[in-house]
Design a protein around this motif. Structure first.
Motif, PDB file in Angstrom:
ATOM      1  N   SER A   1       0.830  -1.184   0.000  1.00  0.00           N
ATOM      2  CA  SER A   1       0.000   0.000   0.000  1.00  0.00           C
ATOM      3  C   SER A   1       0.870   1.241   0.000  1.00  0.00           C
ATOM      4  N   VAL A   2       0.251   2.362  -0.312  1.00  0.00           N
ATOM      5  CA  VAL A   2       0.917   3.661  -0.259  1.00  0.00           C
ATOM      6  C   VAL A   2       0.107   4.569   0.649  1.00  0.00           C
ATOM      7  N   PRO A   3       0.695   5.653   1.127  1.00  0.00           N
ATOM      8  CA  PRO A   3      -0.048   6.536   2.025  1.00  0.00           C
ATOM      9  C   PRO A   3      -1.336   7.031   1.393  1.00  0.00           C
ATOM     10  N   PRO A   4      -2.403   7.155   2.179  1.00  0.00           N
ATOM     11  CA  PRO A   4      -3.670   7.668   1.646  1.00  0.00           C
ATOM     12  C   PRO A   4      -3.462   9.018   0.983  1.00  0.00           C
ATOM     13  N   GLY A   5      -4.105   9.210  -0.146  1.00  0.00           N
ATOM     14  CA  GLY A   5      -3.946  10.446  -0.894  1.00  0.00           C
ATOM     15  C   GLY A   5      -2.989  10.316  -2.052  1.00  0.00           C
ATOM     16  N   THR A   6      -2.295   9.166  -2.145  1.00  0.00           N
ATOM     17  CA  THR A   6      -1.366   8.961  -3.251  1.00  0.00           C
ATOM     18  C   THR A   6      -1.795   7.821  -4.162  1.00  0.00           C
ATOM     19  N   GLU A   7      -2.969   7.230  -3.877  1.00  0.00           N
ATOM     20  CA  GLU A   7      -3.447   6.141  -4.709  1.00  0.00           C
ATOM     21  C   GLU A   7      -4.074   6.684  -5.985  1.00  0.00           C
ATOM     22  N   PRO A   8      -4.229   5.810  -7.011  1.00  0.00           N
ATOM     23  CA  PRO A   8      -4.974   6.239  -8.196  1.00  0.00           C
ATOM     24  C   PRO A   8      -6.420   6.535  -7.815  1.00  0.00           C
ATOM     25  N   SER A   9      -7.032   7.463  -8.536  1.00  0.00           N
ATOM     26  CA  SER A   9      -8.417   7.809  -8.237  1.00  0.00           C
ATOM     27  C   SER A   9      -9.354   6.726  -8.728  1.00  0.00           C
ATOM     28  N   ALA A  10     -10.586   6.750  -8.218  1.00  0.00           N
ATOM     29  CA  ALA A  10     -11.601   5.801  -8.653  1.00  0.00           C
ATOM     30  C   ALA A  10     -12.078   6.160 -10.052  1.00  0.00           C
ATOM     31  N   SER A  11     -12.864   5.283 -10.644  1.00  0.00           N
ATOM     32  CA  SER A  11     -13.403   5.545 -11.970  1.00  0.00           C
ATOM     33  C   SER A  11     -14.402   6.695 -11.917  1.00  0.00           C
ATOM     34  N   ALA A  12     -14.503   7.411 -13.025  1.00  0.00           N
ATOM     35  CA  ALA A  12     -15.436   8.531 -13.084  1.00  0.00           C
ATOM     36  C   ALA A  12     -16.862   8.017 -12.985  1.00  0.00           C
ATOM     37  N   PRO A  13     -17.743   8.681 -12.207  1.00  0.00           N
ATOM     38  CA  PRO A  13     -19.104   8.182 -12.028  1.00  0.00           C
ATOM     39  C   PRO A  13     -19.988   8.415 -13.251  1.00  0.00           C
TER      40      PRO A  13
ATOM     41  N   GLU B   1      11.875   9.130   4.998  1.00  0.00           N
ATOM     42  CA  GLU B   1      11.739  10.493   4.486  1.00  0.00           C
ATOM     43  C   GLU B   1      10.856  10.584   3.241  1.00  0.00           C
ATOM     44  N   GLN B   2      10.309   9.450   2.773  1.00  0.00           N
ATOM     45  CA  GLN B   2       9.415   9.494   1.623  1.00  0.00           C
ATOM     46  C   GLN B   2       8.110  10.215   1.975  1.00  0.00           C
ATOM     47  N   TYR B   3       7.484  10.792   0.986  1.00  0.00           N
ATOM     48  CA  TYR B   3       6.178  11.443   1.111  1.00  0.00           C
ATOM     49  C   TYR B   3       6.161  12.578   2.137  1.00  0.00           C
ATOM     50  N   PRO B   4       7.065  13.543   2.029  1.00  0.00           N
ATOM     51  CA  PRO B   4       6.992  14.701   2.934  1.00  0.00           C
ATOM     52  C   PRO B   4       5.733  15.508   2.650  1.00  0.00           C
ATOM     53  N   ILE B   5       5.180  16.132   3.689  1.00  0.00           N
ATOM     54  CA  ILE B   5       4.001  16.983   3.524  1.00  0.00           C
ATOM     55  C   ILE B   5       4.364  18.454   3.705  1.00  0.00           C
TER      56      ILE B   5
ATOM     57  N   ASN C   1      11.327  20.331   3.811  1.00  0.00           N
ATOM     58  CA  ASN C   1      12.357  19.842   4.721  1.00  0.00           C
ATOM     59  C   ASN C   1      13.512  20.826   4.915  1.00  0.00           C
ATOM     60  N   SER C   2      13.493  21.958   4.214  1.00  0.00           N
ATOM     61  CA  SER C   2      14.589  22.922   4.353  1.00  0.00           C
ATOM     62  C   SER C   2      14.424  23.803   5.593  1.00  0.00           C
ATOM     63  N   THR C   3      13.278  23.735   6.257  1.00  0.00           N
ATOM     64  CA  THR C   3      13.053  24.506   7.483  1.00  0.00           C
ATOM     65  C   THR C   3      12.693  23.553   8.619  1.00  0.00           C
ATOM     66  N   GLU C   4      12.961  23.959   9.851  1.00  0.00           N
ATOM     67  CA  GLU C   4      12.626  23.120  10.994  1.00  0.00           C
ATOM     68  C   GLU C   4      11.112  22.974  11.145  1.00  0.00           C
ATOM     69  N   ALA C   5      10.377  24.043  10.839  1.00  0.00           N
ATOM     70  CA  ALA C   5       8.916  23.952  10.915  1.00  0.00           C
ATOM     71  C   ALA C   5       8.390  22.896   9.951  1.00  0.00           C
ATOM     72  N   GLY C   6       8.981  22.848   8.760  1.00  0.00           N
ATOM     73  CA  GLY C   6       8.575  21.844   7.790  1.00  0.00           C
ATOM     74  C   GLY C   6       8.980  20.447   8.205  1.00  0.00           C
ATOM     75  N   ARG C   7      10.201  20.316   8.706  1.00  0.00           N
ATOM     76  CA  ARG C   7      10.681  18.992   9.139  1.00  0.00           C
ATOM     77  C   ARG C   7       9.828  18.465  10.291  1.00  0.00           C
ATOM     78  N   LYS C   8       9.370  19.361  11.162  1.00  0.00           N
ATOM     79  CA  LYS C   8       8.526  18.940  12.279  1.00  0.00           C
ATOM     80  C   LYS C   8       7.227  18.322  11.772  1.00  0.00           C
ATOM     81  N   LYS C   9       6.636  18.905  10.737  1.00  0.00           N
ATOM     82  CA  LYS C   9       5.409  18.342  10.157  1.00  0.00           C
ATOM     83  C   LYS C   9       5.677  16.979   9.514  1.00  0.00           C
ATOM     84  N   ASN C  10       6.846  16.830   8.923  1.00  0.00           N
ATOM     85  CA  ASN C  10       7.158  15.574   8.235  1.00  0.00           C
ATOM     86  C   ASN C  10       7.437  14.428   9.195  1.00  0.00           C
ATOM     87  N   ARG C  11       7.878  14.732  10.403  1.00  0.00           N
ATOM     88  CA  ARG C  11       8.103  13.693  11.414  1.00  0.00           C
ATOM     89  C   ARG C  11       6.744  13.356  12.032  1.00  0.00           C
ATOM     90  N   ARG C  12       6.128  12.276  11.575  1.00  0.00           N
ATOM     91  CA  ARG C  12       4.742  12.019  11.956  1.00  0.00           C
ATOM     92  C   ARG C  12       4.419  10.537  11.858  1.00  0.00           C
TER      93      ARG C  12
END
Length: 215
Positions: free
Chosen positions: A41-53, A187-191, A194-205
């Motif tokens: 599996s991959v993190p939610p939000g990175t999967e292919p979308s469903a078929s068009a309705p 470190e895959q899938y950062p949100i 990573n160049s700032t501490e504020a950003g790195r803090k969000k990525n550590r999750r």
């Protein structure tokens, strides 16, 4: 036309932002998860979308296309509701199909540690309550780090942290019918940047996600 969706947050979660996002496919090499599903599996939000309705007829005379043009492959626009507490320590995302909680590592663990803090178990227990409310039986627990240090160290630490959260969830849920998929993505899938501490803090999750109930 995109319709935004508003959800009522729990009392502790006070900042609400809504956004619409397209599901984007991503290829990864996943670690083998404890009590995991057979398919990686991959993190939610990175999967292919469903078929068009709705199927569009390219030959419909009311459909105006430039000469020689063709329709692109259809995609589904998924409505996402994002709720984050004021400190940013905890984040909840709701889509049409899934619920995802993201907890920053600092509120769960000490620096470079996979040992849960005293406050961590109550936060994880609250997530377990929501899992029960949704009657979910397939739970994904994914760990992530920033890009400091070696990639190999991040992979190991993120997996250890995911394991620690999964163990508490398992104790709280106490349901042998629940399947867990536990992975460390390092470190895959950062949100965040990573160049700032504020950003790195969000990525550590650690992210906990599960399907929404139909009810």
């Amino acid at each position: 036309m995109t319709h935004t969706q508003t959800r009522t947050a729990a009392p502790r979660l006070v900042v609400v932002v809504t956004a619409a996002s397209l599901m984007v496919a991503a290829n990864i090499v996943g670690a083998v998860g404890a009590r995991a599903d057979d398919n990686p599996s991959v993190p939610p939000g990175t999967e292919p979308s469903a078929s068009a309705p709705v199927k569009v007829d390219p030959n419909d005379p009311d459909l105006k296309l430039p000469e020689g043009a063709t329709l692109a492959e259809p995609k589904v626009l998924d409505i996402k509701s994002v709720v984050e507490d004021e400190s940013g320590d905890e984040r909840r995302e709701d889509t049409n199909s899934d619920v995802k909680f993201a907890l920053q590592a600092e509120v769960l663990f000490g620096k470079d540690s996979a040992k849960l803090s005293a406050d961590a178990k109550s936060r994880i227990a609250a997530i377990a309550d929501e899992i029960k409310n949704q009657n979910a039986t397939k739970i994904r627990v994914f760990g992530f780090t920033d890009n400091l240090g070696s990639s190999a160290h991040g992979d190991v630490l993120s997996r250890q942290r995911a394991n620690a959260v999964q163990e508490v969830l398992d104790d709280e849920l106490n349901d042998p019918g629940i399947t867990f998929e536990v992975r460390g993505y390092g470190e895959q899938y950062p949100i965040a940047d990573n160049s700032t501490e504020a950003g790195r803090k969000k990525n550590r999750r650690v992210e906990v996600s599960f399907p929404r109930s139909d009810g």
